[in-house]
Scaffold this active site. Structure first.
Site, PDB file in Angstrom:
ATOM      1  N   ASN A 145      -8.843 -13.782  -2.657  1.00  0.00           N
ATOM      2  CA  ASN A 145      -9.609 -13.268  -1.524  1.00  0.00           C
ATOM      3  C   ASN A 145     -11.104 -13.399  -1.780  1.00  0.00           C
ATOM      4  OD1 ASN A 145      -9.088 -11.231  -3.492  1.00  0.00           O
ATOM      5  ND2 ASN A 145      -9.599  -9.606  -2.055  1.00  0.00           N
ATOM      6  N   ILE A 146     -11.836 -13.731  -0.726  1.00  0.00           N
ATOM      7  CA  ILE A 146     -13.272 -13.995  -0.813  1.00  0.00           C
ATOM      8  C   ILE A 146     -13.983 -13.181   0.256  1.00  0.00           C
ATOM      9  CG2 ILE A 146     -15.068 -15.755  -0.623  1.00  0.00           C
ATOM     10  CD1 ILE A 146     -12.920 -17.772  -1.601  1.00  0.00           C
ATOM     11  N   GLU A 147     -14.837 -12.282  -0.197  1.00  0.00           N
ATOM     12  CA  GLU A 147     -15.609 -11.436   0.714  1.00  0.00           C
ATOM     13  C   GLU A 147     -17.010 -11.999   0.892  1.00  0.00           C
ATOM     14  OE1 GLU A 147     -13.316  -7.273  -0.523  1.00  0.00           O
ATOM     15  OE2 GLU A 147     -15.422  -7.563  -1.055  1.00  0.00           O
ATOM     16  N   CYS A 156      -8.628 -13.558   3.258  1.00  0.00           N
ATOM     17  CA  CYS A 156      -7.668 -13.055   2.285  1.00  0.00           C
ATOM     18  C   CYS A 156      -7.112 -14.215   1.462  1.00  0.00           C
ATOM     19  CB  CYS A 156      -6.528 -12.326   2.985  1.00  0.00           C
ATOM     20  SG  CYS A 156      -7.036 -10.923   3.990  1.00  0.00           S
ATOM     21  N   GLU A 158      -4.095 -15.104   0.901  1.00  0.00           N
ATOM     22  CA  GLU A 158      -3.004 -15.831   1.542  1.00  0.00           C
ATOM     23  C   GLU A 158      -3.521 -16.951   2.436  1.00  0.00           C
ATOM     24  OE1 GLU A 158      -1.748 -11.388   1.602  1.00  0.00           O
ATOM     25  OE2 GLU A 158      -3.578 -12.585   1.397  1.00  0.00           O
ATOM     26  N   CYS A 188      -1.874  -8.526   5.000  1.00  0.00           N
ATOM     27  CA  CYS A 188      -2.398  -7.779   6.137  1.00  0.00           C
ATOM     28  C   CYS A 188      -1.883  -8.394   7.436  1.00  0.00           C
ATOM     29  CB  CYS A 188      -3.922  -7.767   6.113  1.00  0.00           C
ATOM     30  SG  CYS A 188      -4.682  -9.361   6.514  1.00  0.00           S
TER      31      CYS A 188
END
Length: 234
Positions: A145-147, A156, A158, A188
């Site tokens: 996941n990369i914010e 996310c 996935e 999610c």
């Protein structure tokens, strides 16, 4: 597959407007990204976002972005977020580049691969790393996941893994998901919508933090999912 073929391989059944982007990593290799749309339009992934997150999820730092869509309204955000240069990509006269090898060929178990991938997560806000593996005939494709500073522009693990596999034209046989924290690893709602579009009949393996695992069919994770045939542009 050359760059023009990869451009034409974009998953754009709704806009019919293909996109391709290339991101150069810190060691000179290039990571491709194609546009991947979703029937729930806001969940579509642009080529630039796909390529950038492919690079970052491989543990590399991006420094140059080339895109066939210089009108992409999110380019200023990416330029500021990652301090990169942005240039137009011409698929008819492509640059001489080497695409990065991203398939995980080693003999580690999915559990160990997932644990290793947690280190690639970019989670300055949540501190909640998640890892995903798209299992293909060629090997595993990893995602983390990369914010981003603009929260709604992150992805996310996935979706990162699925987007990478589709860009490299690999058939996804199953998806593995693991989170370091929490009692239960589970995708999610947004990821479930993307999963149901691309791998509805495949198995999803949830690797939980207590070292247990549960198996599910993708289509069972999102009952009554949106898949209307009433869209005017289908």
């Amino acid at each position: 597959m050359d760059l023009l073929q990869r451009y034409e391989h974009s998953y754009v059944p709704y806009s019919h407007q293909p996109e391709l982007a290339l991101v150069r990593g810190q060691e000179g290799e290039y990571f491709p990204g194609i546009r991947i749309e979703n029937i729930s339009y806001p969940l579509s992934i642009t080529a630039a976002q796909n390529a950038l997150f492919c690079c970052i999820s491989e543990g590399k730092k991006p420094d140059r972005l080339l895109t066939t869509n210089p009108e992409d309204p999110f380019l200023p955000l990416w330029k500021k977020e990652f301090n990169i240069s942005v240039e137009k990509l011409d698929t008819e006269n492509p640059p001489d580049i080497v695409l990065a090898e991203i398939i995980l060929h080693d003999h580690d178990t999915p559990d160990q691969l997932l644990i290793n991938l947690l280190e690639r997560a970019r989670v300055p806000n949540s501190n909640f790393p998640v890892a995903a593996l798209a299992e293909t005939n060629q090997g595993y494709i990893g995602g983390a996941n990369i914010e981003c500073t603009s929260w709604n522009m992150g992805l996310c693990a996935e979706r990162v893994a699925i987007a990478k596999a589709l860009t490299y034209d690999l058939n996804i046989k199953a998806l593995h998901i693991h989170s370091r924290d929490g009692d239960y690893s589970s995708p999610c709602g947004a990821c479930r919508q993307v999963i149901i579009e691309h791998i509805p009949e495949k198995k999803i393996y949830l690797h939980h933090s207590d070292h247990t695992r549960s198996n599910h069919f993708a289509k069972d994770l999102l009952p009554f999912s949106f898949h209307s045939n009433a869209l005017s542009n289908l």
